[in-house]
Design an enzyme around this catalytic site. Structure first.
Site, PDB file in Angstrom:
ATOM      1  CB  CYS A 100      -0.944   0.022   1.203  1.00 37.67           C
ATOM      2  SG  CYS A 100      -2.181  -1.288   1.180  1.00 37.67           S
TER       3      CYS A 100
ATOM      4  CG  HIS B  55      -6.222   2.243   0.191  1.00 39.10           C
ATOM      5  ND1 HIS B  55      -5.026   2.654  -0.350  1.00 39.10           N
ATOM      6  CD2 HIS B  55      -5.902   1.249   1.079  1.00 39.10           C
ATOM      7  CE1 HIS B  55      -4.031   1.948   0.173  1.00 39.10           C
ATOM      8  NE2 HIS B  55      -4.539   1.090   1.031  1.00 39.10           N
TER       9      HIS B  55
ATOM     10  CB  CYS C 195      -0.390   0.496   7.901  1.00 35.91           C
ATOM     11  SG  CYS C 195      -2.066   0.630   7.234  1.00 35.91           S
TER      12      CYS C 195
END
Length: 389
Positions: free
Chosen positions: A91, A345, A375
């Protein structure tokens, strides 16, 4: 002494990562190419001056295979001489691209570089790069973690349990994210960062009418009786409402030195001040933002009180709330224009999307210092400090 500054930052609107999403018809190479074209158009730079383009993409398979960033550079009309590479830190891939780009400028390896990212989760679904029946971890990891690792949703549940974060708090945080993002759109605060694409002008997942009453009716998203037996502390409070959605989008940031910016007549938006990356428990997986924040502040010789704005990726409400409990951050300074729960996202694009939103918010609010952290799967986290100019 050389520095590294951001002189332009743009992103696409963020679409739902589903077949009926507003950007699902756009090939991921074209999503990224759109941000690259917009970046040079708004900055006015000659793309021939760009030393490298570093892009983040997570699921590098299918339409996102074969070094997607290189083909986005070509599709954008940049000279063939402009190189490109695609990186994967899950990510945080495009935040890592920002780090690599800035570090290249600081070292003197680059004079001007683009950090960017893309993910089309409607066309390349998450985990497409792991064929059914294949093990991406290997026997050594299985031996080290004999009970097995867990999906991110279970990690989010474990975090909620460990930090005693209630369903009500997570839902309230999610509602706040939607309200802040809706207000930012209504007040024109995204105008300078968003590059409309084929009639799509707004983030598709922002729900202005979201409420805790509505979210309270959602079922747990990750309930699994086997994990429930293994982890009896979980109370199954993570839902689709207090977690980030699945999305399509792209983002891009133009980085150079102050000296080069002055020579070319470019106005820096922010200086890239300090960087950190860290590993953490791969079972909890998403808590690396806590030590990464501590590490980058130590490198920057700053404290939490010195930071005017924070961008902490809202993969799940529990992640940001656990980070806040550990760091003591003032939530009124966190994700001031909404976060990933509302905006979306799109994995590989999210790091540079956060940077884009952050540098524009810094300029609007006259912020001196800002901190971004994310994260990442596998127990990783990036963090960086930006300085307003």
């Amino acid at each position: 002494m050389r520095d590294a500054v951001i002189v332009e930052a743009v992103r696409t609107p963020i679409g739902k990562g589903k077949p009926n999403g507003s950007l699902a018809h756009v090939h991921p190479v074209e999503l990224l190419a759109h941000t690259l074209r917009t970046l040079v158009e708004r900055s006015g730079v000659d793309p021939a001056l760009i030393d490298d383009v570093i892009g983040g993409t997570v699921d590098q398979v299918g339409e996102q295979a074969m070094n997607t960033t290189r083909y986005a550079v070509l599709s954008a009309g940049f000279p063939e001489s402009v190189p490109a590479t695609t990186v994967d830190r899950q990510c945080g891939s495009s935040q890592q691209a920002v780090h690599f780009a800035a570090q290249g400028v600081l070292s003197g390896a680059y004079d001007m570089v683009v950090a960017c990212g893309v993910e089309s989760m409607s066309r390349v679904p998450m985990w497409s790069n792991v064929p059914e029946g294949k093990d991406p971890f290997g026997p050594g990891v299985a031996e080290r973690y004999p009970e097995g690792l867990v999906p991110q949703g279970i990690s989010a549940e474990l975090i909620a349990a460990k930090w005693s974060i209630s369903r009500e708090r997570m839902d309230a945080f999610a509602v706040s994210s939607h309200r802040k993002a809706a207000a930012a759109w209504d007040n024109g605060l995204f105008a300078d960062e968003v590059a409309p694409l084929e009639g799509v002008v707004r983030d598709e997942c922002v729900r202005p009418g979201s409420s805790t009453e509505v979210l309270a009716g959602l079922k747990p998203a990750y309930y699994d009786p086997n994990f429930g037996e293994r982890f009896p502390q979980i109370d199954w409070s993570v839902t689709a409402g207090n977690a980030s959605p699945i999305n399509d989008g792209a983002s891009a940031v133009l980085i150079t030195s102050s000296e080069t910016a002055a020579r070319l007549g470019l106005r820096p938006l922010a200086r890239l001040h300090s960087f950190a990356v860290t590993g953490s428990d791969p079972l909890l997986m998403l808590t690396g933002v806590i030590p990464a924040t501590e590490k980058v502040l130590r490198k920057a010789s700053l404290s939490m009180d010195d930071i005017d704005l924070f961008e902490v990726n809202e993969a799940f409400s529990s992640v940001v709330l656990a980070w806040q409990q550990e760091t003591g951050a003032d939530l009124s300074k966190v994700n001031v224009h909404g976060g990933a729960i509302a905006i979306g996202h799109p994995l590989g694009a999210s790091g540079a999307r956060l940077t884009t939103t952050l540098v524009h918010a810094m300029r609007m609010r006259g912020a001196r210092y800002a901190l971004q952290t994310m994260c990442e799967a596998g127990g990783l986290a990036n963090a960086m400090v930006l300085e307003g100019l």
